[in-house]
Write a protein that holds these residues in place. Structure first.
Motif, PDB file in Angstrom:
ATOM      1  N   LYS A   9       0.818  -1.223   0.000  1.00  9.07           N
ATOM      2  CA  LYS A   9       0.000   0.000   0.000  1.00  9.07           C
ATOM      3  C   LYS A   9       0.848   1.268   0.000  1.00  9.07           C
ATOM      4  O   LYS A   9       0.712   2.089  -0.895  1.00  9.07           O
ATOM      5  CB  LYS A   9      -0.997   0.003   1.168  1.00  9.07           C
ATOM      6  CG  LYS A   9      -2.135  -0.954   1.014  1.00  9.07           C
ATOM      7  CD  LYS A   9      -3.144  -0.397   0.057  1.00  9.07           C
ATOM      8  CE  LYS A   9      -4.356  -1.310   0.042  1.00  9.07           C
ATOM      9  NZ  LYS A   9      -5.280  -0.967  -0.995  1.00  9.07           N
ATOM     10  N   PRO A  10       1.729   1.480   0.974  1.00  5.32           N
ATOM     11  CA  PRO A  10       2.524   2.717   0.951  1.00  5.32           C
ATOM     12  C   PRO A  10       3.483   2.774  -0.240  1.00  5.32           C
ATOM     13  O   PRO A  10       3.717   3.833  -0.814  1.00  5.32           O
ATOM     14  CB  PRO A  10       3.280   2.713   2.269  1.00  5.32           C
ATOM     15  CG  PRO A  10       3.180   1.337   2.793  1.00  5.32           C
ATOM     16  CD  PRO A  10       1.990   0.688   2.170  1.00  5.32           C
ATOM     17  N   VAL A  11       4.013   1.616  -0.624  1.00  2.00           N
ATOM     18  CA  VAL A  11       4.901   1.564  -1.782  1.00  2.00           C
ATOM     19  C   VAL A  11       4.114   1.982  -3.027  1.00  2.00           C
ATOM     20  O   VAL A  11       4.588   2.779  -3.835  1.00  2.00           O
ATOM     21  CB  VAL A  11       5.494   0.145  -1.971  1.00  2.00           C
ATOM     22  CG1 VAL A  11       6.236   0.028  -3.286  1.00  2.00           C
ATOM     23  CG2 VAL A  11       6.400  -0.207  -0.811  1.00  2.00           C
ATOM     24  N   GLY A  12       2.908   1.469  -3.159  1.00  2.00           N
ATOM     25  CA  GLY A  12       2.063   1.794  -4.302  1.00  2.00           C
ATOM     26  C   GLY A  12       1.719   3.275  -4.377  1.00  2.00           C
ATOM     27  O   GLY A  12       1.695   3.862  -5.461  1.00  2.00           O
ATOM     28  N   LEU A  13       1.478   3.892  -3.226  1.00  2.00           N
ATOM     29  CA  LEU A  13       1.162   5.325  -3.208  1.00  2.00           C
ATOM     30  C   LEU A  13       2.354   6.158  -3.660  1.00  2.00           C
ATOM     31  O   LEU A  13       2.213   7.090  -4.460  1.00  2.00           O
ATOM     32  CB  LEU A  13       0.711   5.755  -1.811  1.00  2.00           C
ATOM     33  CG  LEU A  13      -0.660   5.256  -1.364  1.00  2.00           C
ATOM     34  CD1 LEU A  13      -0.892   5.598   0.103  1.00  2.00           C
ATOM     35  CD2 LEU A  13      -1.750   5.861  -2.232  1.00  2.00           C
ATOM     36  N   LEU A  14       3.522   5.833  -3.151  1.00  2.00           N
ATOM     37  CA  LEU A  14       4.725   6.561  -3.560  1.00  2.00           C
ATOM     38  C   LEU A  14       5.045   6.335  -5.032  1.00  2.00           C
ATOM     39  O   LEU A  14       5.417   7.268  -5.747  1.00  2.00           O
ATOM     40  CB  LEU A  14       5.919   6.136  -2.705  1.00  2.00           C
ATOM     41  CG  LEU A  14       5.874   6.557  -1.241  1.00  2.00           C
ATOM     42  CD1 LEU A  14       7.027   5.930  -0.476  1.00  2.00           C
ATOM     43  CD2 LEU A  14       5.916   8.064  -1.122  1.00  2.00           C
ATOM     44  N   MET A  15       4.876   5.106  -5.454  1.00  2.00           N
ATOM     45  CA  MET A  15       5.149   4.781  -6.853  1.00  2.00           C
ATOM     46  C   MET A  15       4.158   5.477  -7.779  1.00  2.00           C
ATOM     47  O   MET A  15       4.513   5.855  -8.891  1.00  2.00           O
ATOM     48  CB  MET A  15       5.105   3.265  -7.064  1.00  2.00           C
ATOM     49  CG  MET A  15       6.118   2.517  -6.239  1.00  2.00           C
ATOM     50  SD  MET A  15       7.775   2.727  -6.808  1.00  2.00           S
ATOM     51  CE  MET A  15       8.074   1.155  -7.508  1.00  2.00           C
ATOM     52  N   GLY A  16       2.930   5.647  -7.323  1.00  2.00           N
ATOM     53  CA  GLY A  16       1.925   6.330  -8.135  1.00  2.00           C
ATOM     54  C   GLY A  16       2.314   7.766  -8.432  1.00  2.00           C
ATOM     55  O   GLY A  16       2.157   8.251  -9.556  1.00  2.00           O
ATOM     56  N   ALA A  17       2.838   8.449  -7.437  1.00  2.00           N
ATOM     57  CA  ALA A  17       3.290   9.828  -7.641  1.00  2.00           C
ATOM     58  C   ALA A  17       4.473   9.864  -8.606  1.00  2.00           C
ATOM     59  O   ALA A  17       4.538  10.717  -9.498  1.00  2.00           O
ATOM     60  CB  ALA A  17       3.669  10.451  -6.305  1.00  2.00           C
ATOM     61  N   ALA A  18       5.378   8.926  -8.443  1.00  2.00           N
ATOM     62  CA  ALA A  18       6.543   8.868  -9.327  1.00  2.00           C
ATOM     63  C   ALA A  18       6.127   8.542 -10.760  1.00  2.00           C
ATOM     64  O   ALA A  18       6.708   9.068 -11.715  1.00  2.00           O
ATOM     65  CB  ALA A  18       7.528   7.809  -8.817  1.00  2.00           C
ATOM     66  N   THR A  19       5.109   7.708 -10.906  1.00  4.84           N
ATOM     67  CA  THR A  19       4.623   7.341 -12.228  1.00  4.84           C
ATOM     68  C   THR A  19       4.183   8.569 -13.015  1.00  4.84           C
ATOM     69  O   THR A  19       4.552   8.733 -14.169  1.00  4.84           O
ATOM     70  CB  THR A  19       3.435   6.356 -12.115  1.00  4.84           C
ATOM     71  OG1 THR A  19       3.879   5.159 -11.487  1.00  4.84           O
ATOM     72  CG2 THR A  19       2.852   6.014 -13.465  1.00  4.84           C
ATOM     73  N   GLY A  20       3.392   9.415 -12.389  1.00  3.80           N
ATOM     74  CA  GLY A  20       2.906  10.608 -13.072  1.00  3.80           C
ATOM     75  C   GLY A  20       4.023  11.528 -13.513  1.00  3.80           C
ATOM     76  O   GLY A  20       4.011  12.057 -14.632  1.00  3.80           O
ATOM     77  N   MET A  21       4.998  11.716 -12.647  1.00  6.85           N
ATOM     78  CA  MET A  21       6.123  12.594 -12.992  1.00  6.85           C
ATOM     79  C   MET A  21       6.972  12.010 -14.122  1.00  6.85           C
ATOM     80  O   MET A  21       7.347  12.716 -15.054  1.00  6.85           O
ATOM     81  CB  MET A  21       6.984  12.862 -11.762  1.00  6.85           C
ATOM     82  CG  MET A  21       6.276  13.706 -10.726  1.00  6.85           C
ATOM     83  SD  MET A  21       7.298  14.274  -9.351  1.00  6.85           S
ATOM     84  CE  MET A  21       8.058  12.795  -8.773  1.00  6.85           C
TER      85      MET A  21
END
Length: 88
Positions: A9-21
């Motif tokens: 869950k926390p990994v996915g949230l951080l990765m989601g932000a990185a994905t957009g950038m």
């Protein structure tokens, strides 16, 4: 809930932000190569044709989907290495 899923869950949230950038930066570079311009057309850009707007949207969507798949898969693989199970 499985431990691996909880860890993801926390990994996915951080990765989601990185994905957009990452996807945004890749799209900007791709559009420069394809369109020979700095900025891609927006849907409401009156000066641009339907063809150009739809092409930009399709390229942007494809790049975002590919980056998201790479990031999600990498995150899941990392969680499996840590926990020994796949977050599913």
């Amino acid at each position: 809930m499985k431990k691996s899923k909880l860890m993801y869950k926390p990994v996915g949230l951080l990765m989601g932000a990185a994905t957009g950038m990452m996807a945004g930066a890749l799209f900007k570079q791709a559009w420069k190569l394809l369109g020979h311009e700095e900025d891609a057309p927006g849907a409401t850009d009156e000066e641009r044709s339907w063809r150009e707007i739809l092409l930009a949207a399709a390229v942007q969507g494809a790049i975002f989907a590919a980056v998201k798949a790479v990031v999600d898969r990498s995150g899941a693989t990392a969680v499996r290495k840590v926990t020994g199970t796949w977050p599913g």
